[in-house]
Design a protein around this motif. Structure first.
Motif, PDB file in Angstrom:
ATOM      1  N   ALA A  34      -3.351   6.878 -14.431  1.00  0.00           N
ATOM      2  CA  ALA A  34      -3.002   6.140 -13.216  1.00  0.00           C
ATOM      3  C   ALA A  34      -3.867   4.900 -13.035  1.00  0.00           C
ATOM      4  N   GLU A  35      -5.163   5.009 -13.372  1.00  0.00           N
ATOM      5  CA  GLU A  35      -6.047   3.859 -13.168  1.00  0.00           C
ATOM      6  C   GLU A  35      -5.670   2.694 -14.086  1.00  0.00           C
ATOM      7  N   LEU A  36      -5.219   3.000 -15.293  1.00  0.00           N
ATOM      8  CA  LEU A  36      -4.765   1.948 -16.198  1.00  0.00           C
ATOM      9  C   LEU A  36      -3.418   1.394 -15.751  1.00  0.00           C
ATOM     10  N   LEU A  37      -2.568   2.248 -15.211  1.00  0.00           N
ATOM     11  CA  LEU A  37      -1.290   1.805 -14.681  1.00  0.00           C
ATOM     12  C   LEU A  37      -1.477   0.784 -13.566  1.00  0.00           C
ATOM     13  N   ILE A  38      -2.358   1.083 -12.631  1.00  0.00           N
ATOM     14  CA  ILE A  38      -2.599   0.187 -11.495  1.00  0.00           C
ATOM     15  C   ILE A  38      -3.251  -1.117 -11.956  1.00  0.00           C
ATOM     16  N   THR A  39      -4.212  -1.019 -12.867  1.00  0.00           N
ATOM     17  CA  THR A  39      -4.896  -2.218 -13.359  1.00  0.00           C
ATOM     18  C   THR A  39      -3.949  -3.117 -14.137  1.00  0.00           C
ATOM     19  N   LEU A  55       0.833  -1.199   0.000  1.00  0.00           N
ATOM     20  CA  LEU A  55       0.000   0.000   0.000  1.00  0.00           C
ATOM     21  C   LEU A  55       0.867   1.249   0.000  1.00  0.00           C
ATOM     22  N   VAL A  56       1.971   1.194   0.753  1.00  0.00           N
ATOM     23  CA  VAL A  56       2.891   2.330   0.803  1.00  0.00           C
ATOM     24  C   VAL A  56       3.580   2.515  -0.542  1.00  0.00           C
ATOM     25  N   ARG A  57       4.027   1.409  -1.134  1.00  0.00           N
ATOM     26  CA  ARG A  57       4.720   1.481  -2.425  1.00  0.00           C
ATOM     27  C   ARG A  57       3.805   2.013  -3.522  1.00  0.00           C
ATOM     28  N   THR A  58       2.588   1.504  -3.562  1.00  0.00           N
ATOM     29  CA  THR A  58       1.634   1.974  -4.562  1.00  0.00           C
ATOM     30  C   THR A  58       1.275   3.436  -4.326  1.00  0.00           C
ATOM     31  N   GLY A  59       1.101   3.780  -3.056  1.00  0.00           N
ATOM     32  CA  GLY A  59       0.792   5.168  -2.725  1.00  0.00           C
ATOM     33  C   GLY A  59       1.897   6.114  -3.148  1.00  0.00           C
ATOM     34  N   LEU A  60       3.155   5.703  -2.942  1.00  0.00           N
ATOM     35  CA  LEU A  60       4.288   6.533  -3.341  1.00  0.00           C
ATOM     36  C   LEU A  60       4.335   6.704  -4.852  1.00  0.00           C
ATOM     37  N   LEU A  61       4.068   5.616  -5.569  1.00  0.00           N
ATOM     38  CA  LEU A  61       4.037   5.690  -7.026  1.00  0.00           C
ATOM     39  C   LEU A  61       2.992   6.691  -7.502  1.00  0.00           C
ATOM     40  N   LEU A  62       1.809   6.622  -6.918  1.00  0.00           N
ATOM     41  CA  LEU A  62       0.721   7.498  -7.352  1.00  0.00           C
ATOM     42  C   LEU A  62       0.973   8.951  -6.949  1.00  0.00           C
ATOM     43  N   VAL A  63       1.576   9.163  -5.781  1.00  0.00           N
ATOM     44  CA  VAL A  63       1.874  10.522  -5.329  1.00  0.00           C
ATOM     45  C   VAL A  63       2.825  11.219  -6.289  1.00  0.00           C
ATOM     46  N   ILE A  64       3.714  10.445  -6.892  1.00  0.00           N
ATOM     47  CA  ILE A  64       4.671  11.006  -7.852  1.00  0.00           C
ATOM     48  C   ILE A  64       4.080  11.025  -9.258  1.00  0.00           C
ATOM     49  N   TYR A  65       3.372   9.951  -9.625  1.00  0.00           N
ATOM     50  CA  TYR A  65       2.901   9.775 -11.000  1.00  0.00           C
ATOM     51  C   TYR A  65       1.778  10.743 -11.358  1.00  0.00           C
ATOM     52  N   ILE A  66       0.787  10.878 -10.485  1.00  0.00           N
ATOM     53  CA  ILE A  66      -0.399  11.672 -10.815  1.00  0.00           C
ATOM     54  C   ILE A  66      -0.078  13.153 -11.048  1.00  0.00           C
ATOM     55  N   PRO A  67       0.713  13.803 -10.174  1.00  0.00           N
ATOM     56  CA  PRO A  67       1.046  15.216 -10.459  1.00  0.00           C
ATOM     57  C   PRO A  67       1.799  15.392 -11.777  1.00  0.00           C
ATOM     58  N   LEU A  68       2.701  14.471 -12.081  1.00  0.00           N
ATOM     59  CA  LEU A  68       3.427  14.562 -13.345  1.00  0.00           C
ATOM     60  C   LEU A  68       2.486  14.345 -14.525  1.00  0.00           C
ATOM     61  N   TYR A  69       1.539  13.439 -14.355  1.00  0.00           N
ATOM     62  CA  TYR A  69       0.545  13.192 -15.411  1.00  0.00           C
ATOM     63  C   TYR A  69      -0.277  14.455 -15.662  1.00  0.00           C
TER      64      TYR A  69
END
Length: 236
Positions: free
Chosen positions: A153-158, A50-64
């Motif tokens: 991000a939703e496609l990345l996670i899926t 959960l922490v790893r995924t959260g970190l990915l999204l915290v970085i990925y979404i703003p850049l997206y």
């Protein structure tokens, strides 16, 4: 609820079926202490994941969001409801995972996180669940190139969940050889002769391993605990 969480009952049922067959036919694939260790590592990895995924999204979404004008100009318009988009997303994700996995076997800081997956003395379906939960959470950097194709991000996670779920079944030694599948997907048989650093979901990575001299005999499983960087087949 994530796809991986939904797949957990399937994982456990599959392990129980393989264990029952192992006891019935005397294959000798399972030892209680090793299986418990793998399952425990799997439970812990889901928590820290959960922490790893959260970190990915915290970085990925703003850049997206920052690159949104670029996506509109180029015409990127991904949709999770489009099956072809999902297929392309899985292929793209798996390509990034290939390099993440390969580098994890070649650079110590990444190997320190990944090695737990190779610490099992046995090779069975519980080994697939032996995932890392410690180490520096820096694996997200390998998925940043997906921003270049505007993957939401939703496609990345899926796509990541599908890729992870697929890898479960290749950790068995008792699936029959299906040659046509080996031209498209990685199978338990191709896992047998390809070093762990080259294993991914699609045959494209299997072809890379064969052409680059990183494919080995089935004896590779005997080196399951060893980083391929230190094995003879990796140095061809």
């Amino acid at each position: 609820m994530s796809l991986v969480t939904l797949a957990i009952p399937f994982f456990l049922i599959s392990v129980l079926v393989e264990l029952a067959l192992d006891r019935w036919r005397g294959w000798g694939l399972y030892r209680l202490n090793d299986a418990i260790g793998s399952l425990s590592a799997g439970v812990l990895s889901r928590i820290t994941g959960l922490v790893r995924t959260g970190l990915l999204l915290v970085i990925y979404i703003p850049l997206y969001q920052l690159l949104q004008p670029y996506y509109e100009t180029v015409g990127f318009n991904w949709s999770l409801d489009n099956g072809w988009h999902l297929l392309l997303a899985v292929v793209a994700y798996d390509f990034c995972y290939y390099w993440k996995h390969r580098i994890a076997h070649e650079i110590n800081i990444f190997w320190a996180d990944h090695l737990v997956h190779h610490q099992s003395e046995d090779y069975n379906l519980t080994t697939a669940l032996r995932q890392p939960s410690g180490g520096l959470p820096i694996g997200w950097i390998f998925y940043m190139p997906l921003l270049l194709i505007g993957l939401p991000a939703e496609l990345l996670i899926t796509a990541g969940a599908i890729d992870l779920i697929y890898q479960f079944w290749v950790h068995t030694q008792k699936f029959p050889k299906v040659r046509w599948m080996e031209w498209i997907f990685v199978t338990p048989q191709t896992t047998a002769y390809t070093t762990p650093r080259t294993r991914s979901m699609w045959t494209a990575t299997t072809a890379v391993s064969l052409s680059s001299g990183t494919a080995c005999s089935a004896a590779t499983r005997k080196n399951w605990k060893t980083s391929p960087a230190s094995t003879a087949c990796a140095s061809r």
